[in-house]
Design an enzyme around this catalytic site. Sequence first.
Site, short mmCIF file in Angstrom:
data_model
loop_
_atom_site.label_atom_id
_atom_site.label_comp_id
_atom_site.label_asym_id
_atom_site.label_seq_id
_atom_site.Cartn_x
_atom_site.Cartn_y
_atom_site.Cartn_z
NE ARG A 189 -2.37 -7.90 -4.52
CZ ARG A 189 -3.11 -8.16 -3.47
NH1 ARG A 189 -2.58 -8.19 -2.29
NH2 ARG A 189 -4.39 -8.42 -3.59
CG HIS A 222 -1.89 -1.07 1.33
ND1 HIS A 222 -2.10 -1.77 2.49
CD2 HIS A 222 -2.72 -1.61 0.40
CE1 HIS A 222 -3.03 -2.68 2.29
NE2 HIS A 222 -3.42 -2.62 1.03
CE LYS A 227 -14.31 -6.17 3.48
NZ LYS A 227 -13.27 -5.63 2.57
CB SER A 237 -4.65 -7.00 4.34
OG SER A 237 -4.07 -5.80 3.90
#
Length: 160
Positions: free
Chosen positions: A90, A17, A41, A128
Amino acid sequence: MVKAVFAGSFDPPTFGHLNVIERAQKIFTEVHVVIAVNNNKNYLFSGEERKHMMEELTQKWDNVFVNTWNSLIVNYAEKIGANVLIRGVRNVSDFSYEFDLAVMNKGLNQKIETVFMVPDTKYFVLRSSSIKELASFGGNLSGMVPPIVEKALKEKIEEI
């Protein structure tokens, strides 16, 4: 003046990040890092905890601002006068997901452009969710997250 928004859960913030933020702040006049707060979430860290970590990690850049938001990111961008959304990708599966989001965001606001940024290759494997799992087993996180994040992860896991 081009303002950009880099939104994400950042639960926790990683070197990947920060790599995207560092590079983006060299391109855009302002980069607004927006911590997503979604009540549907489950986060390890609260929105305020994530915001505090990100503020500490980005304080060296005068043109980076950190905030939380619990609604559509295009609404945040419009509120601050930004017309660029930054998305980190990514791999191909990231791109596929982010492409769909970009199309949706463009449909919500025609003025919004999405810029895809690829982190340095050494950060391609950072997720993460994997970092949180590794932390729960006491793994070495030194190449994945900054020391303040590693410390916060260890403390949070001890609480659980």
